[in-house]
Design a protein around this motif. Sequence first.
Motif, PDB file in Angstrom:
ATOM      1  N   ILE A  13      40.523  41.381  44.696  1.00 19.38           N
ATOM      2  CA  ILE A  13      39.828  42.010  43.574  1.00 19.38           C
ATOM      3  C   ILE A  13      39.727  41.019  42.425  1.00 19.38           C
ATOM      4  CG2 ILE A  13      39.919  43.905  41.911  1.00 19.38           C
ATOM      5  CD1 ILE A  13      41.355  45.547  44.024  1.00 19.38           C
ATOM      6  N   THR A  14      38.497  40.835  41.952  1.00 21.55           N
ATOM      7  CA  THR A  14      38.254  39.914  40.843  1.00 21.55           C
ATOM      8  C   THR A  14      38.474  40.642  39.519  1.00 21.55           C
ATOM      9  OG1 THR A  14      35.916  40.474  40.674  1.00 21.55           O
ATOM     10  CG2 THR A  14      36.508  38.718  42.224  1.00 21.55           C
ATOM     11  N   ASP A  15      38.556  39.868  38.444  1.00 13.95           N
ATOM     12  CA  ASP A  15      38.687  40.471  37.113  1.00 13.95           C
ATOM     13  C   ASP A  15      37.481  41.352  36.799  1.00 13.95           C
ATOM     14  OD1 ASP A  15      41.125  39.253  36.702  1.00 13.95           O
ATOM     15  OD2 ASP A  15      40.274  37.521  35.639  1.00 13.95           O
ATOM     16  N   GLU A  16      36.304  40.893  37.181  1.00  9.44           N
ATOM     17  CA  GLU A  16      35.085  41.680  36.955  1.00  9.44           C
ATOM     18  C   GLU A  16      35.154  43.023  37.690  1.00  9.44           C
ATOM     19  OE1 GLU A  16      30.224  41.331  37.535  1.00  9.44           O
ATOM     20  OE2 GLU A  16      31.539  39.889  38.527  1.00  9.44           O
ATOM     21  N   GLU A  17      35.667  43.004  38.927  1.00 12.08           N
ATOM     22  CA  GLU A  17      35.789  44.241  39.697  1.00 12.08           C
ATOM     23  C   GLU A  17      36.816  45.191  39.080  1.00 12.08           C
ATOM     24  OE1 GLU A  17      34.554  42.871  44.215  1.00 12.08           O
ATOM     25  OE2 GLU A  17      36.567  42.378  43.485  1.00 12.08           O
ATOM     26  N   ARG A  18      37.881  44.642  38.482  1.00  6.57           N
ATOM     27  CA  ARG A  18      38.873  45.494  37.807  1.00  6.57           C
ATOM     28  C   ARG A  18      38.239  46.215  36.614  1.00  6.57           C
ATOM     29  NH1 ARG A  18      42.097  41.182  39.126  1.00  6.57           N
ATOM     30  NH2 ARG A  18      43.739  41.691  40.609  1.00  6.57           N
ATOM     31  N   VAL A  19      37.418  45.482  35.869  1.00  4.73           N
ATOM     32  CA  VAL A  19      36.721  46.081  34.728  1.00  4.73           C
ATOM     33  C   VAL A  19      35.773  47.166  35.227  1.00  4.73           C
ATOM     34  CG1 VAL A  19      35.028  45.622  32.901  1.00  4.73           C
ATOM     35  CG2 VAL A  19      36.934  44.032  33.252  1.00  4.73           C
ATOM     36  N   LEU A  20      35.001  46.859  36.270  1.00  3.82           N
ATOM     37  CA  LEU A  20      34.069  47.838  36.836  1.00  3.82           C
ATOM     38  C   LEU A  20      34.808  49.065  37.374  1.00  3.82           C
ATOM     39  CD1 LEU A  20      31.552  45.528  38.746  1.00  3.82           C
ATOM     40  CD2 LEU A  20      31.089  46.914  36.725  1.00  3.82           C
ATOM     41  N   GLN A  21      35.979  48.849  37.964  1.00  2.00           N
ATOM     42  CA  GLN A  21      36.770  49.969  38.485  1.00  2.00           C
ATOM     43  C   GLN A  21      37.160  50.923  37.357  1.00  2.00           C
ATOM     44  OE1 GLN A  21      40.548  48.867  40.213  1.00  2.00           O
ATOM     45  NE2 GLN A  21      40.638  50.728  41.441  1.00  2.00           N
ATOM     46  N   GLY A  22      37.614  50.361  36.233  1.00  5.63           N
ATOM     47  CA  GLY A  22      37.967  51.189  35.081  1.00  5.63           C
ATOM     48  C   GLY A  22      36.774  51.961  34.549  1.00  5.63           C
TER      49      GLY A  22
END
Length: 196
Positions: A13-22
Amino acid sequence: EERKRKTVPEHTITDEERVLQGQLVRDLERVSRLAGKITLTPEAKNEYIAWYLEQDKNLQEGKPVIEDPRFSGYCERRATHLRKLMILSSASRSDTLLISKPDFDRALSWLTEAEIKMPKTFGGLGRVRNSDILEQVKQYIKNMNVTTRKVLLAKFYRDLTPVDLEMFEKTLAQMGLVRSEITPGTADKVYFWIGE
């Protein structure tokens, strides 16, 4: 889909995906609290009515959007699916419970895109004996473009006899999908994909 989009042996999981997940979790919480009557803007309502009347006319004339008879029930309920997709489109962009013309356009594009491959969903289902194997053989010849009787019998030996293959060959030839020719000097046949 017939093939997966890409090969990913290990996903991190990338940082961008973590933001999108939130953001997605917050969006889904918001959508889950939406309540009330959903209405269409006048423009969306006019577009939907015109589309509905055209679809109904096509059905009455025996011209469904998907000609496969196994989809007749789906074609009858197509408008219901479109309305549900319009609701999803509206809820994904705002809390107004108002369906706009862009929601209609977006929902219709989702629906028509999904319908392109729908007939393949039930490609192996039918009342004809071995219709599932016929569909697999058809797809194999299509994917290979050229193959032989020997290869087909080896690949499908658990499900296919030489007699079955002869019947499949005649069926696919009469459908205009495959042509065959005997290889000179051998008893083997070559199958060429010519259809669709």
